[in-house]
Design a protein around this motif. Structure first.
Motif, PDB file in Angstrom:
ATOM      1  N   PRO A   3       0.787  -1.257  -0.001  1.00 59.16           N
ATOM      2  CA  PRO A   3       0.006   0.217  -0.020  1.00 59.16           C
ATOM      3  C   PRO A   3       0.923   1.204  -0.085  1.00 59.16           C
ATOM      4  O   PRO A   3       2.028   1.369   0.675  1.00 59.16           O
ATOM      5  CB  PRO A   3      -0.807   0.037   1.227  1.00 59.16           C
ATOM      6  N   VAL A  20      -0.007   1.785 -13.349  1.00 57.99           N
ATOM      7  CA  VAL A  20      -0.977   1.012 -13.585  1.00 57.99           C
ATOM      8  C   VAL A  20      -1.616   1.021 -15.073  1.00 57.99           C
ATOM      9  O   VAL A  20      -1.827  -0.197 -15.569  1.00 57.99           O
ATOM     10  CB  VAL A  20      -2.301   1.750 -12.964  1.00 57.99           C
ATOM     11  N   GLU A  27      -2.774  -2.944  -9.738  1.00 56.85           N
ATOM     12  CA  GLU A  27      -3.396  -2.017  -8.934  1.00 56.85           C
ATOM     13  C   GLU A  27      -2.531  -1.255  -7.996  1.00 56.85           C
ATOM     14  O   GLU A  27      -1.295  -1.936  -7.619  1.00 56.85           O
ATOM     15  CB  GLU A  27      -4.642  -2.543  -8.238  1.00 56.85           C
ATOM     16  N   VAL A  28      -2.937  -0.152  -7.411  1.00 62.18           N
ATOM     17  CA  VAL A  28      -2.144   0.483  -6.459  1.00 62.18           C
ATOM     18  C   VAL A  28      -3.397   0.763  -5.367  1.00 62.18           C
ATOM     19  O   VAL A  28      -4.223   1.382  -5.592  1.00 62.18           O
ATOM     20  CB  VAL A  28      -1.535   1.805  -6.970  1.00 62.18           C
ATOM     21  N   VAL A  29      -2.888   0.397  -4.124  1.00 62.40           N
ATOM     22  CA  VAL A  29      -3.579   0.388  -2.989  1.00 62.40           C
ATOM     23  C   VAL A  29      -3.254   1.669  -2.212  1.00 62.40           C
ATOM     24  O   VAL A  29      -1.870   1.906  -1.812  1.00 62.40           O
ATOM     25  CB  VAL A  29      -3.594  -0.950  -2.143  1.00 62.40           C
ATOM     26  N   PRO A  36      -5.563   0.548   4.320  1.00 63.77           N
ATOM     27  CA  PRO A  36      -5.975   0.688   2.930  1.00 63.77           C
ATOM     28  C   PRO A  36      -7.448   1.371   2.790  1.00 63.77           C
ATOM     29  O   PRO A  36      -8.515   0.938   3.595  1.00 63.77           O
ATOM     30  CB  PRO A  36      -6.231  -0.688   2.331  1.00 63.77           C
ATOM     31  N   ALA A  38      -8.452   2.954  -0.660  1.00 56.60           N
ATOM     32  CA  ALA A  38      -8.518   3.174  -2.061  1.00 56.60           C
ATOM     33  C   ALA A  38      -8.110   2.327  -2.962  1.00 56.60           C
ATOM     34  O   ALA A  38      -6.710   1.746  -2.706  1.00 56.60           O
ATOM     35  CB  ALA A  38      -8.755   4.632  -2.574  1.00 56.60           C
ATOM     36  N   ARG A  39      -8.535   2.088  -4.114  1.00 57.52           N
ATOM     37  CA  ARG A  39      -7.553   1.396  -5.168  1.00 57.52           C
ATOM     38  C   ARG A  39      -7.416   1.992  -6.431  1.00 57.52           C
ATOM     39  O   ARG A  39      -8.537   2.602  -6.927  1.00 57.52           O
ATOM     40  CB  ARG A  39      -8.074  -0.063  -5.514  1.00 57.52           C
ATOM     41  N   LEU A  40      -6.414   2.196  -7.148  1.00 58.32           N
ATOM     42  CA  LEU A  40      -6.044   2.803  -8.301  1.00 58.32           C
ATOM     43  C   LEU A  40      -6.021   1.622  -9.401  1.00 58.32           C
ATOM     44  O   LEU A  40      -5.372   0.607  -9.115  1.00 58.32           O
ATOM     45  CB  LEU A  40      -4.807   3.706  -8.260  1.00 58.32           C
ATOM     46  N   VAL A  41      -7.194   1.553 -10.154  1.00 62.88           N
ATOM     47  CA  VAL A  41      -6.943   0.368 -11.184  1.00 62.88           C
ATOM     48  C   VAL A  41      -7.134   0.836 -12.367  1.00 62.88           C
ATOM     49  O   VAL A  41      -7.835   1.967 -12.736  1.00 62.88           O
ATOM     50  CB  VAL A  41      -7.955  -0.701 -10.633  1.00 62.88           C
TER      51      VAL A  41
END
Length: 82
Positions: A3, A20, A27-29, A36, A38-41
């Protein structure tokens, strides 16, 4: 990928998005205070088919569909019903 804390994500957002986008990471958490949040997907690809006309042939539009347009417009503009 571990993360990424909020401050690091904020200061290196373009690098994270590029990672990404290029598929280097799935993904980036993003974490706040070690938790944690949010996720960047990557976005899924846009649908291939055309959306316009998907209901063509499924129902019939009556010939008099526009008969009450003037009255509806008057009512929407604040006019009183007859």
């Amino acid at each position: 990928m571990q993360p990424v804390n909020m401050l690091e994500a904020k200061s290196s957002l373009s690098r994270l998005v590029e990672a990404v986008e290029q598929g280097h990471v799935p993904e980036v958490v993003i974490a706040r205070n070690g938790r944690p949040v949010a996720r960047l997907v990557p976005l899924a690809d846009a649908p291939v088919g055309r959306r316009i006309g998907v209901a063509r042939g499924r129902f019939v539009v009556p010939d008099d569909i526009d008969v009450h347009n003037a009255e509806v417009a008057r009512l929407l503009m604040g006019g009183a019903a007859r």
